[in-house]
Design an enzyme around this catalytic site. Structure first.
Site, PDB file in Angstrom:
ATOM      1  N   SER A  14       0.788  -1.237   0.000  1.00 16.00           N
ATOM      2  CA  SER A  14       0.000   0.000   0.000  1.00 16.00           C
ATOM      3  C   SER A  14       0.820   1.287   0.000  1.00 16.00           C
ATOM      4  CB  SER A  14      -0.943  -0.006   1.215  1.00 16.00           C
ATOM      5  OG  SER A  14      -0.272  -0.407   2.387  1.00 16.00           O
ATOM      6  N   THR A  15       2.024   1.255  -0.590  1.00 13.49           N
ATOM      7  CA  THR A  15       2.806   2.491  -0.660  1.00 13.49           C
ATOM      8  C   THR A  15       2.566   3.261  -1.959  1.00 13.49           C
ATOM      9  OG1 THR A  15       4.704   1.252  -1.552  1.00 13.49           O
ATOM     10  CG2 THR A  15       4.659   1.643   0.840  1.00 13.49           C
ATOM     11  N   ILE A  18      -3.103   1.480  -6.354  1.00 13.90           N
ATOM     12  CA  ILE A  18      -4.415   1.157  -5.806  1.00 13.90           C
ATOM     13  C   ILE A  18      -4.346   0.973  -4.298  1.00 13.90           C
ATOM     14  CG2 ILE A  18      -6.200  -0.636  -5.750  1.00 13.90           C
ATOM     15  CD1 ILE A  18      -5.720  -1.019  -8.770  1.00 13.90           C
ATOM     16  N   ASN A  90      -4.468  -6.483  -1.468  1.00 16.73           N
ATOM     17  CA  ASN A  90      -4.206  -5.724  -2.684  1.00 16.73           C
ATOM     18  C   ASN A  90      -3.024  -6.265  -3.481  1.00 16.73           C
ATOM     19  OD1 ASN A  90      -4.148  -3.257  -4.474  1.00 16.73           O
ATOM     20  ND2 ASN A  90      -2.205  -2.980  -3.404  1.00 16.73           N
ATOM     21  N   TYR A 150      -0.880 -14.447 -14.148  1.00 15.65           N
ATOM     22  CA  TYR A 150      -1.549 -13.440 -13.310  1.00 15.65           C
ATOM     23  C   TYR A 150      -3.053 -13.660 -13.350  1.00 15.65           C
ATOM     24  CZ  TYR A 150      -2.113  -8.774 -11.236  1.00 15.65           C
ATOM     25  OH  TYR A 150      -2.407  -7.720 -10.402  1.00 15.65           O
ATOM     26  N   THR A 185      -2.106   3.211 -12.866  1.00 17.26           N
ATOM     27  CA  THR A 185      -1.064   3.279 -11.838  1.00 17.26           C
ATOM     28  C   THR A 185       0.273   3.501 -12.530  1.00 17.26           C
ATOM     29  OG1 THR A 185      -0.659   0.902 -11.932  1.00 17.26           O
ATOM     30  CG2 THR A 185      -2.350   1.676 -10.379  1.00 17.26           C
ATOM     31  N   ALA A 187       2.929   1.711 -12.218  1.00 17.36           N
ATOM     32  CA  ALA A 187       3.428   0.414 -12.685  1.00 17.36           C
ATOM     33  C   ALA A 187       2.775   0.017 -14.003  1.00 17.36           C
ATOM     34  CB  ALA A 187       3.168  -0.653 -11.629  1.00 17.36           C
TER      35      ALA A 187
END
Length: 224
Positions: A14-15, A18, A90, A150, A185, A187
């Site tokens: 969570s840094t 999302i 997450n 994934y 995001t 990423a």
């Protein structure tokens, strides 16, 4: 009174992106938010920002390369606060260079990605459900999503979400999944070409990718 006043939440990874948006949204609704992070200093800086904004926040250790931390972060929250009301699983990762189709993707990478992603939901949930049930219930929210390995791991997580929801509903524990499409995001944007983005947006009526805040709003609603 805010919607999540007196609730304790944990958000893994969570840094940024999302996860960070979820942590901010839950804190804004009054929850005490623990950031499950590998880089404790970076996590504490975010926690300090949430506190400065009037929220309650802390950090616990979570590292996807260290399996013991998957349940360990839940145990840390329990030791610090005595309860856990909201768990946001997450974390999810892939390797765009090796997570290819079933023929061309290396088998060892496929199973490594599936194993890590699935355990990152299964093990925290396994630790959280009894803790939530003991305190009258809670809410688990899993972030789903695409890549072959994934996607397979997320499909397994979707089934696990349904199973937890059915098995523990009578103990007051809810379990839901949020399934984002392409979300802007850092990423994601760094791994997608401009041509892909333009092609993607042709099929999106809003003519924009999702934003982390869009996902966070859904998570905050399911946590409430």
């Amino acid at each position: 009174m805010k919607e999540l006043e007196n609730k304790v939440a944990l958000v893994s990874s969570s840094t940024r992106g999302i996860g960070l948006a979820c942590a901010k949204a839950l804190a804004a609704q009054g929850a005490a938010v623990y950031l499950g992070v590998r880089r404790l200093e970076a996590g504490q800086q975010i926690a300090d920002e949430l506190i400065a904004a009037g929220g309650r926040a802390g950090v616990v250790f979570f590292d996807a390369s260290r399996e013991e931390s998957f349940s360990g972060m839940v145990d840390e929250v329990a030791a610090k606060d005595g309860r856990l009301d909201i768990l946001v699983n997450n974390f999810g990762s892939t390797d765009v260079k090796t997570d290819l189709d079933v023929v061309n993707g290396p088998s060892e990478d496929f199973f490594r990605i599936v194993n890590t992603n699935l355990k990152s939901v299964y093990l925290p949930s396994k630790a959280a459900v009894p803790l939530m049930a003991k305190n009258g219930g809670g809410s688990i929210i899993n972030i789903g999503s695409v890549g072959t390995a994934y996607g397979v791991s997320k499909a397994a997580i979707h089934f696990l979400t349904k199973d937890i929801a059915v098995q523990y509903a009578r103990q007051g524990v809810r379990c839901n999944a949020v399934l984002p499409g392409f979300t802007a995001t850092d990423a994601a944007l760094n791994n997608m070409s401009q041509a892909f983005l333009e092609l993607f947006l042709k099929n999106v009526p809003l003519n924009r990718p999702g934003r982390p805040e869009d996902i966070a709003d859904a998570v905050a609603f399911l946590a409430s």
